[in-house]
Enzyme design. Structure first.
Site, PDB file in Angstrom:
ATOM      1  CB  CYS A 265      -1.124   0.031   1.011  1.00  0.00           C
ATOM      2  SG  CYS A 265      -2.550   1.686   0.968  1.00  0.00           S
TER       3      CYS A 265
ATOM      4  CG  HIS B  33      -2.524  -2.818   4.253  1.00  0.00           C
ATOM      5  ND1 HIS B  33      -2.511  -2.624   4.145  1.00  0.00           N
ATOM      6  CD2 HIS B  33      -3.869  -2.343   3.110  1.00  0.00           C
ATOM      7  CE1 HIS B  33      -2.470  -1.402   4.180  1.00  0.00           C
ATOM      8  NE2 HIS B  33      -3.364  -1.097   3.950  1.00  0.00           N
TER       9      HIS B  33
ATOM     10  CD  GLU C 294       0.164  -5.037   6.493  1.00  0.00           C
ATOM     11  OE1 GLU C 294       0.450  -5.765   5.015  1.00  0.00           O
ATOM     12  OE2 GLU C 294      -0.272  -3.786   5.931  1.00  0.00           O
TER      13      GLU C 294
END
Lengths: 188, 294
Positions: A78, A170, A172
């Site tokens: 991002c 994302h 994560e």
């Protein structure tokens, strides 16, 4: 292997957790000195304008550019993707310019337009990846050396150029380690 | 399948703001200054808390015109405040497309008993809390981000410190608590049991927790970060100071390098006068904003 996560601002802990789950040591990188200790670097999501400014104050921008040009693997998610891009649509904000792409910021809209979607990613096997897009950018143009790894409709959302890997979403924020494993694999 | 407005997306945006500074602004011009200084987001308001306090009367959601101008002026997320319980102001802000709504004690409450059911919205909410029970009640209602209440518009850090210490202390206690004691603790704190269990297990709030209410200097910001805040809101502290540009930059840097006293010392130098500030005991009970919310 020591894996750095750029820790100026943004979702740092989430990436450090992923790195640990992949079996590696995660290190916060705030200064050029920290960067010297790591063999790979992840640039997290956050605000790209903020991270860029903070990187510049203590010369971390130059250090990252140098290591990237020398071939250190760097993965940007991002805001990290925006910072790694060579061109940013309608913006002269600070960037590292290590991958030959043109990105547009907030390209899917504002927070109310943020979304999750299943994504087919070229370098992964098995089921689609549940991708989390938050005020996300996408890639509008790629140079000839850039490999496109994933698209959503016609929009490019993941790409790689040699040692530099970028995603508009994302990984994560999910429990799916596959992209981190790909980036941290021995033969990446 | 494409999904919007999921809790993961709401929490996720707050996670992207971590380690950053969110600044109160009252105009497009101030918003640009904040962005230029390195703010991760701005809070669009008609008046900063210090001026709300001074003006008295009923404080409401800002004029949509101001909010739209601010949204147009910057590329970073724009937040805006609604009165506690005023779900129509929230509907209006969602329609305008703001990125985060603060259901805030800084404005005059619209409902003396109930907060907004924040699960009903696609746009995420941040709410203030003085203790763990209050934080978990707000999260139970759907808040995707928490901040300390502090005492807004005072430039006095003491209440934010109290609230952050209180929350962290209660979390530490929970972590070491035998499971059979959790239900009584939930009753005592007035917190949803399931969320309390989650906090006991993970040793942290299920959402991001920022510090707010009284931060006026780079050292204030670093103090809150060292006490465990995930990031910083600065309300009146910037634009009520002598040199907002310089102070904003300094607070941003101190928030990132909160563990590095040399850097905090360097950025604190020659900032000009901070906002004047108010001693908390000089505020009469009815004017204490932190006591609003239930």
């Amino acid at each position: 292997m020591k894996v750095g996560v750029l820790s100026l601002q943004g979702a740092v802990e989430e990436h450090l957790n992923m790195v640990r789950k992949c079996g590696f040591e995660g290190i916060k990188v705030k200064t050029p000195g920290d960067l010297e200790k790591v063999e790979r670097l992840i640039i997290p999501g956050g605000e790209s304008t903020t991270i860029g400014k903070l990187a510049k104050i203590y010369g971390l921008d130059k250090a990252i550019i140098k290591r990237g040009q020398e071939g250190m693997p760097i993965f940007g998610t991002c805001a990290g993707m925006i910072l790694l891009a060579r061109e940013i649509q309608d913006s002269n904000q600070i960037r590292f310019g290590l991958i030959d792409i043109l990105v547009e910021r907030n390209a899917f809209g504002r927070q109310v337009d943020s979304f999750e979607a299943d994504l087919e990613i070229k370098v992964l096997t098995g089921e689609p990846f549940r991708a989390v897009f938050i005020r996300a950018p996408y890639i509008k143009k790629t140079g000839s050396k850039v490999k496109i790894l994933a698209k959503l409709d016609s929009k490019i959302v993941m790409a790689q150029q040699d040692n530099i890997l970028v995603s508009a979403f994302h990984p994560e924020l999910t429990d799916d380690l596959r992209i981190h494993k790909y980036f941290l694999s021995e033969n990446y | 399948m494409i999904e919007k407005g999921t809790y993961r997306l709401k929490k996720g945006l707050a996670e992207m703001l971590k380690g950053g500074v969110i600044m109160d602004v009252v105009s497009a011009e101030q918003a640009k200054i904040a962005e230029e200084a390195g703010a991760v987001a701005v809070m669009a308001l008609e008046r900063v808390p210090a001026d709300i306090r001074a003006a008295g009367g009923v404080a409401r959601m800002a004029d949509p015109k101001i909010i739209k101008e601010i949204m147009k002026a910057v590329s970073i997320p724009v937040m805006a405040k609604v009165r506690i319980g005023h779900f129509v102001e929230a509907q209006v802000l969602e329609a305008l497309g703001v990125d985060y709504i603060d259901e805030s004690e800084v404005l005059t409450p619209a409902d003396e008993k109930y907060h907004i059911n924040k699960h009903n919205f696609k746009v995420p909410f941040v709410c203030g809390a003085r203790n763990l029970g209050e934080a978990l009640r707000r999260i139970g209602e759907g808040a995707a981000m928490i901040r300390t209440k502090g005492e807004p518009g005072t430039g006095n850090i003491v209440e934010a410190v109290r609230h952050m210490r209180q929350v962290m202390d209660e979390i530490r206690k929970l972590k070491n608590m035998p499971k059979e004691e959790l239900m009584s603790m939930a009753k005592e704190l007035g917190a949803p049991f399931e969320l309390l269990q989650e906090v006991a297990k993970n040793g942290r709030l299920p959402v991001v927790n920022f510090a707010a209410g009284g931060i006026a200097t780079p050292a204030d910001a670093a103090l809150m970060m060292q006490l465990g805040a995930d990031g910083i809101f600065v309300g009146s502290g910037i634009f009520k100071s002598k040199d907002p540009v310089k102070r904003a930059r300094a607070i941003v840097e101190a928030t990132t390098h909160y563990n590095n006293p040399e850097i905090i010392a360097k950025v604190s130098e020659g900032l000009g006068e901070a906002m004047k500030g108010i001693e908390i005991s000089k505020i009469e009970a009815a004017a204490r904003m932190q006591d609003r919310g239930w």
